[in-house]
Design a protein around this motif. Structure first.
Motif, PDB file in Angstrom:
ATOM      1  N   MET A   8      34.174 -32.478   2.319  1.00 51.75           N
ATOM      2  CA  MET A   8      33.326 -31.622   3.153  1.00 51.75           C
ATOM      3  C   MET A   8      34.166 -30.737   4.074  1.00 51.75           C
ATOM      4  O   MET A   8      33.852 -29.560   4.297  1.00 51.75           O
ATOM      5  N   ARG A   9      35.259 -31.309   4.604  1.00 54.35           N
ATOM      6  CA  ARG A   9      36.123 -30.522   5.492  1.00 54.35           C
ATOM      7  C   ARG A   9      36.734 -29.344   4.734  1.00 54.35           C
ATOM      8  O   ARG A   9      36.795 -28.216   5.251  1.00 54.35           O
ATOM      9  N   GLN A  10      37.183 -29.607   3.502  1.00 54.61           N
ATOM     10  CA  GLN A  10      37.764 -28.538   2.707  1.00 54.61           C
ATOM     11  C   GLN A  10      36.730 -27.455   2.393  1.00 54.61           C
ATOM     12  O   GLN A  10      37.047 -26.260   2.350  1.00 54.61           O
ATOM     13  N   LYS A  11      35.487 -27.871   2.185  1.00 58.05           N
ATOM     14  CA  LYS A  11      34.422 -26.893   1.936  1.00 58.05           C
ATOM     15  C   LYS A  11      34.209 -26.004   3.154  1.00 58.05           C
ATOM     16  O   LYS A  11      34.008 -24.787   3.034  1.00 58.05           O
ATOM     17  N   LEU A  12      34.228 -26.598   4.351  1.00 58.84           N
ATOM     18  CA  LEU A  12      34.043 -25.801   5.574  1.00 58.84           C
ATOM     19  C   LEU A  12      35.205 -24.840   5.776  1.00 58.84           C
ATOM     20  O   LEU A  12      35.002 -23.697   6.216  1.00 58.84           O
ATOM     21  N   VAL A  13      36.418 -25.284   5.452  1.00 61.29           N
ATOM     22  CA  VAL A  13      37.575 -24.392   5.536  1.00 61.29           C
ATOM     23  C   VAL A  13      37.418 -23.237   4.547  1.00 61.29           C
ATOM     24  O   VAL A  13      37.682 -22.071   4.858  1.00 61.29           O
ATOM     25  N   LYS A  14      36.962 -23.583   3.337  1.00 58.16           N
ATOM     26  CA  LYS A  14      36.769 -22.562   2.305  1.00 58.16           C
ATOM     27  C   LYS A  14      35.696 -21.565   2.718  1.00 58.16           C
ATOM     28  O   LYS A  14      35.849 -20.355   2.514  1.00 58.16           O
ATOM     29  N   TYR A  15      34.604 -22.068   3.291  1.00 58.51           N
ATOM     30  CA  TYR A  15      33.522 -21.175   3.716  1.00 58.51           C
ATOM     31  C   TYR A  15      33.984 -20.245   4.837  1.00 58.51           C
ATOM     32  O   TYR A  15      33.512 -19.109   4.938  1.00 58.51           O
ATOM     33  N   GLU A  16      34.893 -20.718   5.672  1.00 58.86           N
ATOM     34  CA  GLU A  16      35.427 -19.837   6.718  1.00 58.86           C
ATOM     35  C   GLU A  16      36.220 -18.707   6.082  1.00 58.86           C
ATOM     36  O   GLU A  16      36.125 -17.549   6.502  1.00 58.86           O
ATOM     37  N   GLU A  17      36.999 -19.031   5.039  1.00 57.62           N
ATOM     38  CA  GLU A  17      37.746 -17.999   4.320  1.00 57.62           C
ATOM     39  C   GLU A  17      36.794 -17.036   3.606  1.00 57.62           C
ATOM     40  O   GLU A  17      37.029 -15.826   3.565  1.00 57.62           O
ATOM     41  N   ILE A  18      35.727 -17.593   3.053  1.00 60.24           N
ATOM     42  CA  ILE A  18      34.734 -16.766   2.363  1.00 60.24           C
ATOM     43  C   ILE A  18      34.079 -15.781   3.326  1.00 60.24           C
ATOM     44  O   ILE A  18      33.936 -14.594   3.024  1.00 60.24           O
ATOM     45  N   THR A  19      33.673 -16.267   4.499  1.00 57.16           N
ATOM     46  CA  THR A  19      33.021 -15.371   5.471  1.00 57.16           C
ATOM     47  C   THR A  19      33.982 -14.297   5.959  1.00 57.16           C
ATOM     48  O   THR A  19      33.576 -13.153   6.185  1.00 57.16           O
ATOM     49  N   ASP A  20      35.271 -14.657   6.098  1.00 53.07           N
ATOM     50  CA  ASP A  20      36.256 -13.644   6.484  1.00 53.07           C
ATOM     51  C   ASP A  20      36.346 -12.557   5.423  1.00 53.07           C
ATOM     52  O   ASP A  20      36.378 -11.365   5.742  1.00 53.07           O
ATOM     53  N   ARG A  21      36.402 -12.984   4.160  1.00 58.43           N
ATOM     54  CA  ARG A  21      36.554 -12.018   3.068  1.00 58.43           C
ATOM     55  C   ARG A  21      35.318 -11.134   2.940  1.00 58.43           C
ATOM     56  O   ARG A  21      35.427  -9.915   2.749  1.00 58.43           O
ATOM     57  N   ILE A  22      34.143 -11.750   3.031  1.00 58.48           N
ATOM     58  CA  ILE A  22      32.913 -10.964   2.883  1.00 58.48           C
ATOM     59  C   ILE A  22      32.768  -9.975   4.036  1.00 58.48           C
ATOM     60  O   ILE A  22      32.383  -8.822   3.841  1.00 58.48           O
ATOM     61  N   GLU A  23      33.090 -10.427   5.254  1.00 60.67           N
ATOM     62  CA  GLU A  23      33.008  -9.494   6.389  1.00 60.67           C
ATOM     63  C   GLU A  23      33.933  -8.303   6.167  1.00 60.67           C
ATOM     64  O   GLU A  23      33.554  -7.147   6.397  1.00 60.67           O
ATOM     65  N   PHE A  24      35.152  -8.575   5.696  1.00 65.09           N
ATOM     66  CA  PHE A  24      36.114  -7.491   5.472  1.00 65.09           C
ATOM     67  C   PHE A  24      35.611  -6.523   4.407  1.00 65.09           C
ATOM     68  O   PHE A  24      35.680  -5.305   4.574  1.00 65.09           O
ATOM     69  N   GLU A  25      35.076  -7.065   3.303  1.00 64.11           N
ATOM     70  CA  GLU A  25      34.630  -6.206   2.209  1.00 64.11           C
ATOM     71  C   GLU A  25      33.411  -5.374   2.604  1.00 64.11           C
ATOM     72  O   GLU A  25      33.315  -4.193   2.261  1.00 64.11           O
ATOM     73  N   ILE A  26      32.469  -5.990   3.342  1.00 70.37           N
ATOM     74  CA  ILE A  26      31.295  -5.222   3.790  1.00 70.37           C
ATOM     75  C   ILE A  26      31.712  -4.173   4.807  1.00 70.37           C
ATOM     76  O   ILE A  26      31.234  -3.031   4.778  1.00 70.37           O
TER      77      ILE A  26
END
Length: 575
Positions: free
Chosen positions: A405-423
């Motif tokens: 679960m911790r790794q998933k939360l870390v991954k989701y933080e990376e995902i939100t960073d990437r999506i924010e940058f792309e949008i």
């Protein structure tokens, strides 16, 4: 001649972009409301294409609408059929102007004046955009009119005839002219411009009527290339929309090629029904052989004036016949393009690429704002899913399961960073275009919203670090703490649901639900803080565990602040 062609294409581009800005949400609403059945879809495609004078522009809008989730694939296929019929109106206008009974240039000059008055002296942006639309419309007419006048001397020259004569007499000239028509339309990005040039070539005697028919077939294929290229960086639904356009025009072309002679004869009979000479005959040559040169000249002039109408009829008949056949098979056509662009099992990484916006669509300024809104809604759904892992991480006691679960939360933080940058990158591209003031306000609000959503992802990762430190110190939340955390998570989940509800409402004006959710979080935080301080004073639980416990509560309250900021930004759009 090239300058006149450029004026025509630039006028078409100005018309299309100005119409999108002038209509704004109205155009989107019109298309959404007018696609409830097949008849409305055909009518919508016809009207929109007549307004923008380009089936390519209409198809690009459709790709964007389907990409943004505003329209189903089945509805888009119906609109495409109507758009293909609508694009023939330009050919008829040009045919009338070549006849000499109607002057496009005479209409263009007054339109430029009216458009100039609106765009230069009006204080309302809508009227300015309408003025730009009129100027674009006038330049389109002026370009067509001047194209006719400047092309005759060039195309009528003996050198041009001699150069093209070997090509027109080739055994496989029909296939060759289909290819040339497709390439020419792709290069010009306009089937209307290519059709106008075909009319000029035919009227000047450079090509024969069968060559012109082949040109039209190629142009109908070439006009689909742009939309298919635009769809390469979009989602599956929009790729299918572009393929539907290709299948429609390919089917019509193959059908006409298979029945080429009967098709030409049908067109010739229709031309005769309109009172013009048959384009497949050469009566003026026979008259000349009998010594009636005057009659021959008159017949030749009449035939030359009828040839542009012949091309317009070829163009219209192609699209009308193809539509009348395929309109009964829209569900089957939908299934076909779904097989051509099949859904794929996406891995976890692919799921979080942008869904509604792509690299090639930011030039459709007003449409791209809608796509950005859909993408941001999807961003919020991803953040909500990430919060689900927060709940699991808090409740998990086993080390291996917690680490997952911790790794998933870390991954989701990376995902939100990437999506924010792309949008944000996409919004920057949109804002550099000539967009309406309303769209500019929307873009500004969207920048704020994606920043808050990215902060929600950061908070999820911060919670994972906090829980990891608790484990490193071998501390455990007692039963009472877990109950309070569960209570806070339930309140937070409600806030997420409220945020997603508000984001899905394009006309949001009341965010009482968001304030209530925020108050519920703050009130619970205050109550838990008072309870926490008393227990700390009474030493009712471990001090370090208590610190981690209330840090977690505080992080939840901070996430609530991000969510209320999002709802406030949304309601400001409709203030």
């Amino acid at each position: 001649m090239l300058g006149c062609l450029a004026l025509f294409l630039w006028g078409m581009s100005l018309m299309s972009s100005s119409l999108q800005k002038f209509a704004g949400n109205g155009l989107r609403s019109f298309i959404e409301k007018m696609t409830s059945n097949t008849g409305k879809c055909l009518f919508t495609g016809f009207i929109v294409t007549v307004l923008v004078q380009s089936s390519t522009a209409t198809t690009l809008m459709l790709v964007s609408f389907v990409n943004a989730g505003l329209m189903s694939l089945r509805s888009a296929i119906g609109v495409i059929m109507g758009a293909n019929i609508g694009t023939t109106v330009t050919a008829w206008l040009f045919a009338v102007s070549m006849d000499g009974s109607f002057s496009l240039g005479a209409i263009a000059i007054p339109l430029i004046f009216v458009g100039f008055v609106f765009s230069s002296f009006s204080k309302k942006q809508k009227l300015k955009d309408f003025g730009s639309f009129l100027i674009g419309f006038a330049f389109l007419f002026l370009g067509l009119s001047m194209l006719k006048d400047t092309s005759y001397p060039l195309l009528s020259s003996e050198a041009v005839r001699n150069f093209l004569a070997p090509i027109t007499d080739m055994r496989f000239s029909t296939i060759l002219f289909i290819i040339i028509g497709a390439v020419m339309t792709f290069c010009l990005q306009s089937s209307a411009a290519a059709t106008s040039i075909t009319m000029l070539l035919l009227a000047c005697g450079v090509i024969t009527f069968p060559n012109a028919v082949a040109f039209i077939l190629g142009e109908n294929i070439g006009t689909t290339i742009t939309s298919n290229l635009a769809a390469t960086s979009t989602n599956i639904s929009s790729k299918r929309t572009a393929r539907a356009h290709l299948v429609f025009n390919l089917f019509g072309s193959v059908l006409v090629i298979a029945l080429f002679r009967p098709y030409m004869m049908l067109n010739a009979h229709i031309v005769e029904a309109f009172g013009f000479p048959n384009p497949l005959t050469s009566d003026f040559t026979i008259l000349s052989m009998t010594g009636l040169e005057g009659e021959a000249l008159k017949a030749q002039t009449t035939l030359a004036s009828s040839l542009p109408y012949s091309v317009a009829i070829v163009h219209s008949l192609f699209n009308i016949i193809t539509t009348l056949i395929l309109v009964w098979f829209i569900p089957q056509l939908e299934k076909l393009v779904m097989k051509m662009v099949p859904s794929k099992e996406e891995d976890q990484k692919e799921k979080f690429h942008l869904v509604y916006i792509g690299k090639g669509n930011a030039n459709l300024a007003e449409i791209s704002v809608t796509e950005a809104r859909k993408e941001i809604n999807h961003f919020a759904e991803i953040c909500t899913k990430g919060f689900g892992y927060v709940r699991q991480a808090v409740q998990e006691s086993e080390t291996d399961e917690f680490e997952e679960m911790r790794q998933k939360l870390v991954k989701y933080e990376e995902i939100t960073d990437r999506i924010e940058f792309e949008i944000a990158t996409y919004l920057n591209q949109v804002s550099q275009n000539d967009i309406s003031e309303q769209a500019r306000i929307q873009v500004k609000a969207y920048f704020k919203i994606i920043g808050e959503l990215e902060s929600l992802g950061d908070s999820g990762e911060a919670i994972s670090r906090l829980l990891q430190r608790k484990r490193d110190h071998e501390k455990v939340f007692d039963k009472n703490m877990m109950e309070r955390i569960g209570e806070m998570i339930d309140v937070m989940q409600n806030a997420y649901d409220v945020m997603n509800t508000n984001m899905s409402d394009p006309h949001l004006t009341d965010i009482t639900n968001a304030y209530q959710a925020e108050d519920a979080i703050n009130n619970l935080r205050d109550r838990l803080r008072e309870e926490h301080l008393k227990k700390m004073e009474n030493k009712s639980y471990d001090y370090t565990a208590g610190v981690y416990y209330f840090d977690l509560i505080q992080e939840f309250e901070t996430m609530g602040d991000f969510m209320i900021n999002i709802s406030q930004a949304l309601v400001d759009l409709n203030a």
